[in-house]
Design a protein around this motif. Structure first.
Motif, PDB file in Angstrom:
ATOM      1  N   ARG A  91       0.827  -1.214   0.000  1.00  0.00           N
ATOM      2  CA  ARG A  91       0.000   0.000   0.000  1.00  0.00           C
ATOM      3  C   ARG A  91       0.863   1.267   0.000  1.00  0.00           C
ATOM      4  O   ARG A  91       0.623   2.214   0.750  1.00  0.00           O
ATOM      5  CB  ARG A  91      -0.966  -0.007   1.186  1.00  0.00           C
ATOM      6  CG  ARG A  91      -1.969  -1.127   1.128  1.00  0.00           C
ATOM      7  CD  ARG A  91      -2.960  -1.047   2.275  1.00  0.00           C
ATOM      8  NE  ARG A  91      -3.957  -2.092   2.146  1.00  0.00           N
ATOM      9  CZ  ARG A  91      -4.016  -3.154   2.941  1.00  0.00           C
ATOM     10  NH1 ARG A  91      -3.146  -3.301   3.916  1.00  0.00           N
ATOM     11  NH2 ARG A  91      -4.936  -4.069   2.772  1.00  0.00           N
ATOM     12  N   VAL A  92       1.875   1.240  -0.873  1.00  0.00           N
ATOM     13  CA  VAL A  92       2.770   2.384  -1.045  1.00  0.00           C
ATOM     14  C   VAL A  92       2.490   2.995  -2.414  1.00  0.00           C
ATOM     15  O   VAL A  92       2.541   2.297  -3.428  1.00  0.00           O
ATOM     16  CB  VAL A  92       4.252   1.950  -0.964  1.00  0.00           C
ATOM     17  CG1 VAL A  92       5.173   3.099  -1.315  1.00  0.00           C
ATOM     18  CG2 VAL A  92       4.572   1.404   0.411  1.00  0.00           C
ATOM     19  N   ALA A  93       2.181   4.277  -2.431  1.00  0.00           N
ATOM     20  CA  ALA A  93       1.959   4.983  -3.695  1.00  0.00           C
ATOM     21  C   ALA A  93       3.289   5.549  -4.185  1.00  0.00           C
ATOM     22  O   ALA A  93       3.865   6.418  -3.534  1.00  0.00           O
ATOM     23  CB  ALA A  93       0.946   6.103  -3.499  1.00  0.00           C
ATOM     24  N   PRO A  94       3.780   5.042  -5.312  1.00  0.00           N
ATOM     25  CA  PRO A  94       5.044   5.567  -5.827  1.00  0.00           C
ATOM     26  C   PRO A  94       4.873   6.992  -6.348  1.00  0.00           C
ATOM     27  O   PRO A  94       3.769   7.398  -6.712  1.00  0.00           O
ATOM     28  CB  PRO A  94       5.405   4.624  -6.970  1.00  0.00           C
ATOM     29  CG  PRO A  94       4.264   3.704  -7.155  1.00  0.00           C
ATOM     30  CD  PRO A  94       3.244   3.971  -6.114  1.00  0.00           C
ATOM     31  N   PRO A  95       5.969   7.735  -6.416  1.00  0.00           N
ATOM     32  CA  PRO A  95       5.892   9.081  -6.985  1.00  0.00           C
ATOM     33  C   PRO A  95       5.443   9.009  -8.450  1.00  0.00           C
ATOM     34  O   PRO A  95       5.796   8.050  -9.153  1.00  0.00           O
ATOM     35  CB  PRO A  95       7.330   9.603  -6.895  1.00  0.00           C
ATOM     36  CG  PRO A  95       8.034   8.709  -5.934  1.00  0.00           C
ATOM     37  CD  PRO A  95       7.318   7.401  -5.951  1.00  0.00           C
ATOM     38  N   PRO A  96       4.699   9.987  -8.927  1.00  0.00           N
ATOM     39  CA  PRO A  96       4.222   9.967 -10.315  1.00  0.00           C
ATOM     40  C   PRO A  96       5.353   9.822 -11.340  1.00  0.00           C
ATOM     41  O   PRO A  96       5.192   9.124 -12.343  1.00  0.00           O
ATOM     42  CB  PRO A  96       3.504  11.309 -10.478  1.00  0.00           C
ATOM     43  CG  PRO A  96       3.137  11.712  -9.089  1.00  0.00           C
ATOM     44  CD  PRO A  96       4.187  11.150  -8.192  1.00  0.00           C
ATOM     45  N   GLU A  97       6.498  10.450 -11.075  1.00  0.00           N
ATOM     46  CA  GLU A  97       7.601  10.341 -12.040  1.00  0.00           C
ATOM     47  C   GLU A  97       8.155   8.918 -12.097  1.00  0.00           C
ATOM     48  O   GLU A  97       8.642   8.474 -13.141  1.00  0.00           O
ATOM     49  CB  GLU A  97       8.713  11.350 -11.747  1.00  0.00           C
ATOM     50  CG  GLU A  97       9.365  11.223 -10.394  1.00  0.00           C
ATOM     51  CD  GLU A  97       8.653  11.974  -9.270  1.00  0.00           C
ATOM     52  OE1 GLU A  97       9.200  11.988  -8.154  1.00  0.00           O
ATOM     53  OE2 GLU A  97       7.553  12.543  -9.483  1.00  0.00           O
ATOM     54  N   TRP A  98       8.066   8.175 -11.001  1.00  0.00           N
ATOM     55  CA  TRP A  98       8.517   6.785 -10.998  1.00  0.00           C
ATOM     56  C   TRP A  98       7.583   5.934 -11.852  1.00  0.00           C
ATOM     57  O   TRP A  98       8.043   5.134 -12.665  1.00  0.00           O
ATOM     58  CB  TRP A  98       8.574   6.261  -9.567  1.00  0.00           C
ATOM     59  CG  TRP A  98       9.155   4.877  -9.459  1.00  0.00           C
ATOM     60  CD1 TRP A  98      10.474   4.567  -9.303  1.00  0.00           C
ATOM     61  CD2 TRP A  98       8.447   3.635  -9.500  1.00  0.00           C
ATOM     62  NE1 TRP A  98      10.624   3.187  -9.254  1.00  0.00           N
ATOM     63  CE2 TRP A  98       9.394   2.602  -9.373  1.00  0.00           C
ATOM     64  CE3 TRP A  98       7.099   3.293  -9.648  1.00  0.00           C
ATOM     65  CZ2 TRP A  98       9.048   1.251  -9.379  1.00  0.00           C
ATOM     66  CZ3 TRP A  98       6.752   1.947  -9.647  1.00  0.00           C
ATOM     67  CH2 TRP A  98       7.719   0.945  -9.519  1.00  0.00           C
ATOM     68  N   ILE A  99       6.287   6.125 -11.653  1.00  0.00           N
ATOM     69  CA  ILE A  99       5.309   5.372 -12.455  1.00  0.00           C
ATOM     70  C   ILE A  99       5.512   5.665 -13.933  1.00  0.00           C
ATOM     71  O   ILE A  99       5.543   4.747 -14.761  1.00  0.00           O
ATOM     72  CB  ILE A  99       3.862   5.702 -12.020  1.00  0.00           C
ATOM     73  CG1 ILE A  99       3.626   5.227 -10.584  1.00  0.00           C
ATOM     74  CG2 ILE A  99       2.855   5.062 -12.966  1.00  0.00           C
ATOM     75  CD1 ILE A  99       2.304   5.681 -10.006  1.00  0.00           C
ATOM     76  N   GLU A 100       5.656   6.933 -14.270  1.00  0.00           N
ATOM     77  CA  GLU A 100       5.854   7.312 -15.666  1.00  0.00           C
ATOM     78  C   GLU A 100       7.114   6.664 -16.242  1.00  0.00           C
ATOM     79  O   GLU A 100       7.094   6.115 -17.351  1.00  0.00           O
ATOM     80  CB  GLU A 100       5.949   8.831 -15.779  1.00  0.00           C
ATOM     81  CG  GLU A 100       6.055   9.331 -17.195  1.00  0.00           C
ATOM     82  CD  GLU A 100       6.078  10.849 -17.281  1.00  0.00           C
ATOM     83  OE1 GLU A 100       6.453  11.351 -18.345  1.00  0.00           O
ATOM     84  OE2 GLU A 100       5.728  11.520 -16.300  1.00  0.00           O
TER      85      GLU A 100
END
Length: 109
Positions: A91-100
């Motif tokens: 339940r860890v939300a990665p940073p948006p730049e990581w997902i991208e």
């Protein structure tokens, strides 16, 4: 961590997530199978209200995101999907730049 291979970083995160799911399920930490004989750790996750930092230290996660973002194009599909599964399980939300970065890396496979 700067010289760690993407597969290794992904496996460490995956293992931490697997350990977290088993440590919060009575009987599984001792190696007992659940009723029906299946271990379905993907459905378990940490208990409600538990934080990922109780399993994975926040400084390690920060460094993981930083380093793996820089190495994203070295990640194979299995490492990307294993990392995403582990983060969802924890339940860890990665940073948006990581997902991208990871999604673009998947297209380069």
């Amino acid at each position: 961590m700067a010289h760690a291979q993407p597969e290794h970083l992904s496996r460490v995160l995956y293992t931490l997530a697997a350990m977290a799911t088993q440590s919060h399920r009575p009987g599984l930490a001792e190696g007992n199978d659940p009723p029906g004989g299946r271990r379905d750790s993907a459905a378990a996750g940490p208990p409600a209200g538990a934080s990922a930092s109780s399993v994975v230290p926040r400084p390690w996660l920060s460094r993981f995101f930083q380093q793996t973002c820089l190495q994203s194009f070295s990640f194979g599909a299995l490492s990307i999907s294993s990392s995403m599964w582990a983060l969802a399980t924890l339940r860890v939300a990665p940073p948006p730049e990581w997902i991208e970065a990871m999604l673009f890396a998947a297209f380069e496979q």
